[in-house]
Design an enzyme around this catalytic site. Structure first.
Site, mmCIF file in Angstrom:
data_model
loop_
_atom_site.group_PDB
_atom_site.id
_atom_site.type_symbol
_atom_site.label_atom_id
_atom_site.label_comp_id
_atom_site.label_asym_id
_atom_site.label_seq_id
_atom_site.Cartn_x
_atom_site.Cartn_y
_atom_site.Cartn_z
ATOM 1 N N LYS A 23 0.837 -1.206 0.000
ATOM 2 C CA LYS A 23 0.000 0.000 0.000
ATOM 3 C C LYS A 23 0.869 1.252 0.000
ATOM 4 O O LYS A 23 0.655 2.166 -0.793
ATOM 5 C CB LYS A 23 -0.892 0.016 1.256
ATOM 6 C CG LYS A 23 -1.518 1.375 1.551
ATOM 7 C CD LYS A 23 -2.326 1.373 2.826
ATOM 8 C CE LYS A 23 -1.569 1.711 4.089
ATOM 9 N NZ LYS A 23 -1.369 3.139 4.383
ATOM 10 N N ASN A 24 1.851 1.269 0.886
ATOM 11 C CA ASN A 24 2.621 2.506 1.055
ATOM 12 C C ASN A 24 3.575 2.770 -0.111
ATOM 13 O O ASN A 24 4.095 3.882 -0.244
ATOM 14 C CB ASN A 24 3.364 2.482 2.393
ATOM 15 C CG ASN A 24 2.390 2.643 3.558
ATOM 16 O OD1 ASN A 24 1.231 3.014 3.353
ATOM 17 N ND2 ASN A 24 2.832 2.357 4.767
ATOM 18 N N ARG A 94 -4.804 10.296 4.404
ATOM 19 C CA ARG A 94 -3.639 11.167 4.491
ATOM 20 C C ARG A 94 -2.702 11.002 3.287
ATOM 21 O O ARG A 94 -1.960 11.908 2.932
ATOM 22 C CB ARG A 94 -2.888 10.847 5.794
ATOM 23 C CG ARG A 94 -1.707 11.742 6.037
ATOM 24 C CD ARG A 94 -1.069 11.454 7.378
ATOM 25 N NE ARG A 94 0.245 12.036 7.451
ATOM 26 C CZ ARG A 94 0.513 13.248 7.935
ATOM 27 N NH1 ARG A 94 -0.468 13.987 8.388
ATOM 28 N NH2 ARG A 94 1.745 13.715 7.960
ATOM 29 N N CYS A 118 -6.086 7.848 9.188
ATOM 30 C CA CYS A 118 -6.253 7.206 10.497
ATOM 31 C C CYS A 118 -5.860 8.198 11.592
ATOM 32 O O CYS A 118 -4.944 8.997 11.412
ATOM 33 C CB CYS A 118 -5.343 5.995 10.614
ATOM 34 S SG CYS A 118 -5.809 4.598 9.589
ATOM 35 N N ARG A 123 0.609 14.322 13.695
ATOM 36 C CA ARG A 123 1.121 14.223 12.327
ATOM 37 C C ARG A 123 1.079 15.541 11.556
ATOM 38 O O ARG A 123 0.346 15.699 10.580
ATOM 39 C CB ARG A 123 0.355 13.148 11.562
ATOM 40 C CG ARG A 123 0.348 11.823 12.268
ATOM 41 C CD ARG A 123 -0.561 10.845 11.611
ATOM 42 N NE ARG A 123 0.092 10.143 10.528
ATOM 43 C CZ ARG A 123 -0.548 9.368 9.663
ATOM 44 N NH1 ARG A 123 -1.839 9.236 9.740
ATOM 45 N NH2 ARG A 123 0.105 8.746 8.721
ATOM 46 N N VAL A 163 13.156 12.402 9.555
ATOM 47 C CA VAL A 163 13.199 11.319 8.568
ATOM 48 C C VAL A 163 11.766 10.905 8.214
ATOM 49 O O VAL A 163 11.301 9.851 8.625
ATOM 50 C CB VAL A 163 14.010 10.124 9.129
ATOM 51 C CG1 VAL A 163 14.254 9.084 8.043
ATOM 52 C CG2 VAL A 163 15.336 10.595 9.675
ATOM 53 N N SER A 164 11.082 11.756 7.457
ATOM 54 C CA SER A 164 9.676 11.493 7.143
ATOM 55 C C SER A 164 9.558 10.748 5.814
ATOM 56 O O SER A 164 10.174 11.123 4.815
ATOM 57 C CB SER A 164 8.928 12.832 7.049
ATOM 58 O OG SER A 164 7.699 12.649 6.381
ATOM 59 N N VAL A 165 8.712 9.710 5.819
ATOM 60 C CA VAL A 165 8.563 8.873 4.622
ATOM 61 C C VAL A 165 7.911 9.654 3.479
ATOM 62 O O VAL A 165 8.482 9.798 2.397
ATOM 63 C CB VAL A 165 7.717 7.618 4.963
ATOM 64 C CG1 VAL A 165 7.381 6.830 3.709
ATOM 65 C CG2 VAL A 165 8.456 6.741 5.957
ATOM 66 N N ASP A 307 4.440 0.365 12.002
ATOM 67 C CA ASP A 307 3.216 -0.226 11.453
ATOM 68 C C ASP A 307 3.021 -1.690 11.828
ATOM 69 O O ASP A 307 1.971 -2.255 11.545
ATOM 70 C CB ASP A 307 3.211 -0.083 9.921
ATOM 71 C CG ASP A 307 3.208 1.374 9.500
ATOM 72 O OD1 ASP A 307 2.627 2.200 10.220
ATOM 73 O OD2 ASP A 307 3.806 1.697 8.460
ATOM 74 N N ARG A 400 -8.856 -0.534 4.378
ATOM 75 C CA ARG A 400 -8.033 0.506 3.747
ATOM 76 C C ARG A 400 -6.656 -0.027 3.360
ATOM 77 O O ARG A 400 -6.046 0.459 2.409
ATOM 78 C CB ARG A 400 -7.826 1.679 4.717
ATOM 79 C CG ARG A 400 -9.069 2.529 4.879
ATOM 80 C CD ARG A 400 -8.778 3.712 5.722
ATOM 81 N NE ARG A 400 -7.541 4.330 5.275
ATOM 82 C CZ ARG A 400 -6.923 5.308 5.897
ATOM 83 N NH1 ARG A 400 -7.448 5.778 6.995
ATOM 84 N NH2 ARG A 400 -5.816 5.811 5.437
HETATM 85 N N1 EPU Z 1 8.799 10.845 13.408
HETATM 86 C C1 EPU Z 1 9.602 10.873 14.506
HETATM 87 N N2 EPU Z 1 10.933 10.590 14.356
HETATM 88 C C2 EPU Z 1 11.478 10.263 13.157
HETATM 89 C C3 EPU Z 1 10.648 10.198 12.037
HETATM 90 C C4 EPU Z 1 9.298 10.479 12.189
HETATM 91 O O1 EPU Z 1 9.158 11.167 15.604
HETATM 92 O O2 EPU Z 1 12.679 10.019 13.081
HETATM 93 C C5 EPU Z 1 7.380 11.152 13.570
HETATM 94 C C6 EPU Z 1 6.875 12.304 12.759
HETATM 95 O O3 EPU Z 1 6.941 13.518 13.473
HETATM 96 C C7 EPU Z 1 5.456 11.938 12.482
HETATM 97 C C8 EPU Z 1 5.476 10.442 12.507
HETATM 98 O O4 EPU Z 1 6.679 10.035 13.074
HETATM 99 O O5 EPU Z 1 4.582 12.372 13.484
HETATM 100 C C9 EPU Z 1 5.318 9.827 11.140
HETATM 101 O O6 EPU Z 1 6.415 10.071 10.318
HETATM 102 P P1 EPU Z 1 6.345 10.141 8.748
HETATM 103 O O7 EPU Z 1 6.256 11.545 8.295
HETATM 104 O O8 EPU Z 1 7.477 9.313 8.248
HETATM 105 O O9 EPU Z 1 4.962 9.419 8.395
HETATM 106 P P2 EPU Z 1 4.120 9.540 7.081
HETATM 107 O O10 EPU Z 1 5.026 9.790 5.926
HETATM 108 O O11 EPU Z 1 2.980 10.436 7.296
HETATM 109 C C10 EPU Z 1 4.276 6.987 6.412
HETATM 110 C C11 EPU Z 1 3.320 5.848 6.213
HETATM 111 C C12 EPU Z 1 2.722 5.452 7.560
HETATM 112 C C13 EPU Z 1 3.851 5.036 8.482
HETATM 113 C C14 EPU Z 1 4.887 6.171 8.602
HETATM 114 C C15 EPU Z 1 6.108 5.776 9.377
HETATM 115 C C16 EPU Z 1 2.478 6.148 3.973
HETATM 116 C C17 EPU Z 1 1.344 6.560 3.103
HETATM 117 N N3 EPU Z 1 2.281 6.270 5.280
HETATM 118 O O12 EPU Z 1 3.525 8.063 6.966
HETATM 119 O O13 EPU Z 1 1.896 4.330 7.308
HETATM 120 O O14 EPU Z 1 3.347 4.736 9.761
HETATM 121 O O15 EPU Z 1 5.328 6.578 7.282
HETATM 122 O O16 EPU Z 1 6.751 4.695 8.783
HETATM 123 O O17 EPU Z 1 3.519 5.722 3.483
HETATM 124 C C18 EPU Z 1 0.268 2.720 7.829
HETATM 125 O O18 EPU Z 1 0.596 2.145 6.782
HETATM 126 O O19 EPU Z 1 -0.481 2.201 8.703
HETATM 127 C C19 EPU Z 1 0.788 4.077 8.071
HETATM 128 C C20 EPU Z 1 0.249 4.897 8.964
#
Ligand code: EPU
Length: 421
Positions: A23-24, A94, A118, A123, A163-165, A307, A400
């Site tokens: 998915k991701n 999101r 979710c 976030r 380190v945001s994905v 996750d 989802r």
């Molecule tokens: N964060 C930290 N420290 C870090 C990196 C991140 O505290 O070193 C915090 C950020 O502040 C944020 C949270 O972690 O609040 C999430 O970080 P990120 O921005 O990486 O998340 P995202 O890009 O919004 C993706 C996945 C999520 C997964 C996260 C983390 C997608 C579409 N979503 O979200 O997937 O949990 O990365 O790996 O790729 C899921 O699949 O259930 C899901 C929520």
């Protein structure tokens, strides 16, 4: 009509099961198709709600989307006109944030409604705004969303604020056709980020360093069509492996890349789980006694994935001893422990990021909620080993991100009904 899962506990799972596409990974790869006017064919796309939303958004923008196989689609963005994401669709998940990079790159302008998704923590979207600004975009805000405009995307050195994905994915999507070279530092190295780079490279992008914390991208003028198979979903694989472990069956989970779950296997070794690992599959064997690992800490890849922390906690409820669970990323993601507690698990929530799970405990069936996608899958897994019947509500969250989870588990011997309530 809302649906629930009724899970009849007590079956031992046995057999082979194949993992679907990630998915991701699928979300950013679908967005990447916007960067060319040629058709792009994607195979191994999971048939899940978040992907249906993404395809709907693309259609709304004017994409021509053709299903060419069970999990294969061709996306033709030759004639898209709109650079504005539909507000209703964006509010549903999101993942819609990942459209920013491609639309801004293609149209020099995009309007992005505030994203939904979710409820797992605050976030903020600061990292995404930071990335867009560093690449030269102007951002204005109103009550419905954000408008991004840019005259020319220019390569730069960009040190990510965290380190945001998805912010890393947006930075890559902005940089591939920017003028000059972009050096992205402190980027995420999740397998889905690597898969995005692989597709973009097939489309003609010049990307070095995917899978490390530094990616260097030399901008190109044009990208072309490509064909690509989405990387398997290591998060789904982890849930299926967990199902085999907790029901003490012999289950082979195939068609995924076990090395993407190294951090999980380290913990399985600590617990004493018997398994055999190959390049593309894993077989778990019945293990009598599970020993509690002292600590499990969610970290960005290659650390233990946030996750899979919730599904993995079902194993912890069966371990002898106490495990400290540390969710370092999201402050709203341990709520599933309250649901496990309703089923008889012994847990102590220390604060929004830390909890103790004390085992082993016998779980019993009751009515529980899916608080988010991963928490929902966790309740289904817990139901497999609970005495009696577990009713899992809000299963739209599970749909989802997991393709027909109940059918996959039932094919291994589980007894799960999908009931319209
Ligand atoms: N964060 C930290 N420290 C870090 C990196 C991140 O505290 O070193 C915090 C950020 O502040 C944020 C949270 O972690 O609040 C999430 O970080 P990120 O921005 O990486 O998340 P995202 O890009 O919004 C993706 C996945 C999520 C997964 C996260 C983390 C997608 C579409 N979503 O979200 O997937 O949990 O990365 O790996 O790729 C899921 O699949 O259930 C899901 C929520």
């Amino acid at each position: 009509m809302p649906q629930i899962f009724r899970v009849h506990g007590g079956s031992t799972l046995n057999g082979d099961i194949s993992v679907g596409g990630s998915k991701n990974a699928a979300l950013p790869l679908l967005c990447a198709t916007l960067l060319t006017k040629d058709p792009v064919t994607l195979h191994n796309l999971p048939d899940i709600q978040d992907i249906r939303y993404t395809l709907n958004i693309l259609e709304h923008l004017g994409s021509k989307i053709t299903k060419i196989g069970n999990h294969s689609w061709t996306i033709d963005n030759a004639h898209i006109q709109s650079h504005t994401i539909n507000t209703d669709l964006a509010s549903k998940f999101r993942g819609s944030l990942i459209f920013m990079g491609s639309l801004l790159s293609r149209f020099r302008e995009t309007i992005l409604p505030y994203p939904g998704g979710c409820v797992i923590g605050k976030r903020p979207i600061d990292s995404h705004l930071f990335v867009a600004k560093k690449m030269g975009a102007k951002i204005t805000e109103n009550e419905t969303g954000l408008r991004f405009t840019v005259k020319k995307l220019k390569g730069t050195t960009l040190i990510m604020p965290e380190v945001s994905v998805t912010a890393t994915e947006n930075a890559i999507l902005l940089a591939v056709m920017a003028e000059g070279t972009t050096e992205l530092r402190m980027v995420a190295q999740e397998p889905h980020v690597v898969d995005l780079c692989e597709l973009l490279t097939k489309m003609g992008a010049d990307i070095q360093g995917a899978g490390t914390h530094t990616i260097i991208i030399r901008g190109v003028k044009k990208l072309h069509g490509a064909e690509h198979s989405i990387t398997p979903d290591y998060l789904e694989a982890a849930a299926l492996i967990t199902a085999g472990i907790i029901t003490r069956g012999e289950v082979t989970v195939e068609n995924f890349i076990p090395r993407q779950l190294d951090a999980m296997f380290v913990k399985l070794d600590e617990i004493g789980i018997k398994y055999k690992r190959y390049d593309d599959r894993v077989t778990v064997y019945p293990t009598k006694i599970f020993h509690a690992p002292s600590r499990i800490e969610a970290r960005p890849h290659p650390g233990f994935p946030t996750d899979i922390l919730a599904p993995f906690a079902t194993i912890l409820t069966q371990c002898h001893g106490m495990t400290k669970v540390f969710e370092t990323l999201f402050e709203g993601r341990l709520g599933f422990l309250f649901e496990l507690e309703k089923m008889g698990a012994k847990v102590e929530i220390l604060n929004p990021h830390q909890a103790l799970v004390i085992g082993p405990t016998k779980l019993k069936g009751t009515s529980v909620s899916s608080l988010d996608l991963r928490a929902g899958a966790t309740m289904v897994l817990a139901g497999l080993i609970a005495q009696g019947t577990t009713e899992v509500n809000n299963i739209h969250y599970i749909d989802r991100g997991y393709e027909k989870l109940e059918e996959k588990l039932n094919s291994l011997g589980a007894k799960i009904e999908r009931v319209t309530s």
